[in-house]
Design a protein around this motif. Structure first.
Motif, PDB file in Angstrom:
ATOM      1  N   UNK A 194       0.251  -1.186   0.003  1.00  0.00           N
ATOM      2  CA  UNK A 194      -0.139   0.124  -0.118  1.00  0.00           C
ATOM      3  C   UNK A 194       0.921   1.413   0.055  1.00  0.00           C
ATOM      4  N   UNK A 195       1.198   1.483   0.897  1.00  0.00           N
ATOM      5  CA  UNK A 195       2.888   2.261   1.186  1.00  0.00           C
ATOM      6  C   UNK A 195       3.931   2.329  -0.573  1.00  0.00           C
ATOM      7  N   UNK A 196       4.198   1.239  -1.055  1.00  0.00           N
ATOM      8  CA  UNK A 196       4.556   1.940  -2.539  1.00  0.00           C
ATOM      9  C   UNK A 196       3.634   2.441  -3.604  1.00  0.00           C
ATOM     10  N   UNK A 197       2.220   1.881  -3.328  1.00  0.00           N
ATOM     11  CA  UNK A 197       1.475   2.573  -4.232  1.00  0.00           C
ATOM     12  C   UNK A 197       1.186   3.917  -4.108  1.00  0.00           C
ATOM     13  N   UNK A 198       1.460   4.506  -2.589  1.00  0.00           N
ATOM     14  CA  UNK A 198       1.305   5.735  -2.043  1.00  0.00           C
ATOM     15  C   UNK A 198       2.915   6.501  -3.172  1.00  0.00           C
ATOM     16  N   UNK A 199       3.329   5.944  -3.061  1.00  0.00           N
ATOM     17  CA  UNK A 199       5.168   6.734  -3.402  1.00  0.00           C
ATOM     18  C   UNK A 199       4.866   7.467  -4.572  1.00  0.00           C
ATOM     19  N   UNK A 200       4.238   6.211  -5.258  1.00  0.00           N
ATOM     20  CA  UNK A 200       4.283   5.998  -7.079  1.00  0.00           C
ATOM     21  C   UNK A 200       2.885   7.214  -7.045  1.00  0.00           C
ATOM     22  N   UNK A 201       2.189   7.552  -6.638  1.00  0.00           N
ATOM     23  CA  UNK A 201       1.065   8.330  -6.402  1.00  0.00           C
ATOM     24  C   UNK A 201       2.007   9.939  -6.224  1.00  0.00           C
ATOM     25  N   UNK A 229       0.968  13.941   1.525  1.00  0.00           N
ATOM     26  CA  UNK A 229       0.737  12.620   1.544  1.00  0.00           C
ATOM     27  C   UNK A 229       2.254  11.577   1.804  1.00  0.00           C
ATOM     28  N   UNK A 230       3.473  12.842   1.591  1.00  0.00           N
ATOM     29  CA  UNK A 230       4.443  12.382   2.346  1.00  0.00           C
ATOM     30  C   UNK A 230       4.554  11.526   3.978  1.00  0.00           C
ATOM     31  N   UNK A 231       3.660  12.333   4.407  1.00  0.00           N
ATOM     32  CA  UNK A 231       3.448  11.925   5.960  1.00  0.00           C
ATOM     33  C   UNK A 231       2.855  11.081   6.308  1.00  0.00           C
ATOM     34  N   UNK A 232       1.476  11.494   5.251  1.00  0.00           N
ATOM     35  CA  UNK A 232       0.651  10.010   5.170  1.00  0.00           C
ATOM     36  C   UNK A 232       1.919   8.346   4.574  1.00  0.00           C
ATOM     37  N   UNK A 233       2.603   8.246   3.809  1.00  0.00           N
ATOM     38  CA  UNK A 233       3.035   7.327   3.758  1.00  0.00           C
ATOM     39  C   UNK A 233       4.386   6.673   4.914  1.00  0.00           C
ATOM     40  N   UNK A 234       4.921   7.910   4.863  1.00  0.00           N
ATOM     41  CA  UNK A 234       6.396   7.650   6.290  1.00  0.00           C
ATOM     42  C   UNK A 234       5.573   7.238   7.307  1.00  0.00           C
ATOM     43  N   UNK A 265       4.792  10.711  -6.045  1.00  0.00           N
ATOM     44  CA  UNK A 265       5.936  10.905  -7.831  1.00  0.00           C
ATOM     45  C   UNK A 265       5.124  11.516  -9.040  1.00  0.00           C
ATOM     46  N   UNK A 266       4.115  10.663  -9.052  1.00  0.00           N
ATOM     47  CA  UNK A 266       2.717  11.835  -9.819  1.00  0.00           C
ATOM     48  C   UNK A 266       2.851  12.972  -9.744  1.00  0.00           C
ATOM     49  N   UNK A 267       2.042  13.394  -8.462  1.00  0.00           N
ATOM     50  CA  UNK A 267       1.762  14.711  -7.972  1.00  0.00           C
ATOM     51  C   UNK A 267       3.583  15.250  -7.823  1.00  0.00           C
ATOM     52  N   UNK A 268       3.820  15.017  -8.182  1.00  0.00           N
ATOM     53  CA  UNK A 268       5.774  16.034  -8.170  1.00  0.00           C
ATOM     54  C   UNK A 268       5.473  16.144 -10.002  1.00  0.00           C
ATOM     55  N   UNK A 269       5.558  14.972 -10.610  1.00  0.00           N
ATOM     56  CA  UNK A 269       5.789  15.263 -11.688  1.00  0.00           C
ATOM     57  C   UNK A 269       4.731  16.582 -13.006  1.00  0.00           C
ATOM     58  N   UNK A 270       3.652  16.194 -11.934  1.00  0.00           N
ATOM     59  CA  UNK A 270       2.593  16.314 -12.173  1.00  0.00           C
ATOM     60  C   UNK A 270       2.125  18.091 -12.033  1.00  0.00           C
ATOM     61  N   UNK A 271       3.101  19.096 -10.968  1.00  0.00           N
ATOM     62  CA  UNK A 271       3.325  20.028 -10.751  1.00  0.00           C
ATOM     63  C   UNK A 271       2.307  20.067  -9.629  1.00  0.00           C
ATOM     64  N   UNK A 272       1.501  19.149  -8.816  1.00  0.00           N
ATOM     65  CA  UNK A 272       0.794  19.511  -7.849  1.00  0.00           C
ATOM     66  C   UNK A 272       1.336  20.486  -6.414  1.00  0.00           C
ATOM     67  N   UNK A 273       0.214  20.969  -5.506  1.00  0.00           N
ATOM     68  CA  UNK A 273       0.413  21.751  -4.786  1.00  0.00           C
ATOM     69  C   UNK A 273       1.469  21.299  -3.495  1.00  0.00           C
ATOM     70  N   UNK A 274       2.998  22.180  -3.161  1.00  0.00           N
ATOM     71  CA  UNK A 274       3.854  21.517  -1.934  1.00  0.00           C
ATOM     72  C   UNK A 274       2.498  20.812  -1.350  1.00  0.00           C
ATOM     73  N   UNK A 275       1.844  21.966  -0.400  1.00  0.00           N
ATOM     74  CA  UNK A 275       1.144  20.980   0.600  1.00  0.00           C
ATOM     75  C   UNK A 275       0.332  20.461   0.603  1.00  0.00           C
TER      76      UNK A 275
END
Length: 89
Positions: free
Chosen positions: A17-24, A41-46, A26-36
């Protein structure tokens, strides 16, 4: 000490599940999503990874208090579990 089979299955499920979150993320970063949003999401996967680690440690602690182990072995195992726990804290 080895992780019990039931615990292994649960931890693997959490890690997938965490692996899927990390892929998500990465996609957020690549698509320029908001920093917050990314940080949320990083906090959730952590937290998910921490929970997986604590589950492994809890399994190890159960083995440490096993009446089958001698006192010296239990003490060594508990010290090892303490170090592992502190590495996640």
């Amino acid at each position: 000490m080895q992780v019990e089979e039931n615990t292994t299955a649960d931890v693997v499920k959490r890690l997938r599940r965490a692996e899927g979150q990390i892929r998500g993320i990465i996609a957020m970063l690549e698509s320029g999503r908001d920093c917050a949003e990314v940080v949320t999401q990083l906090a959730a996967v952590s937290r998910a990874l921490d929970r997986a680690g604590f589950k492994v440690i809890a399994s190890g602690l159960e083995q440490c208090v096993s009446p089958d182990a001698d006192v010296t072995e239990r003490k060594a195992n508990l010290e090892q579990m303490e170090k592992l726990f502190l590495s996640l804290a």
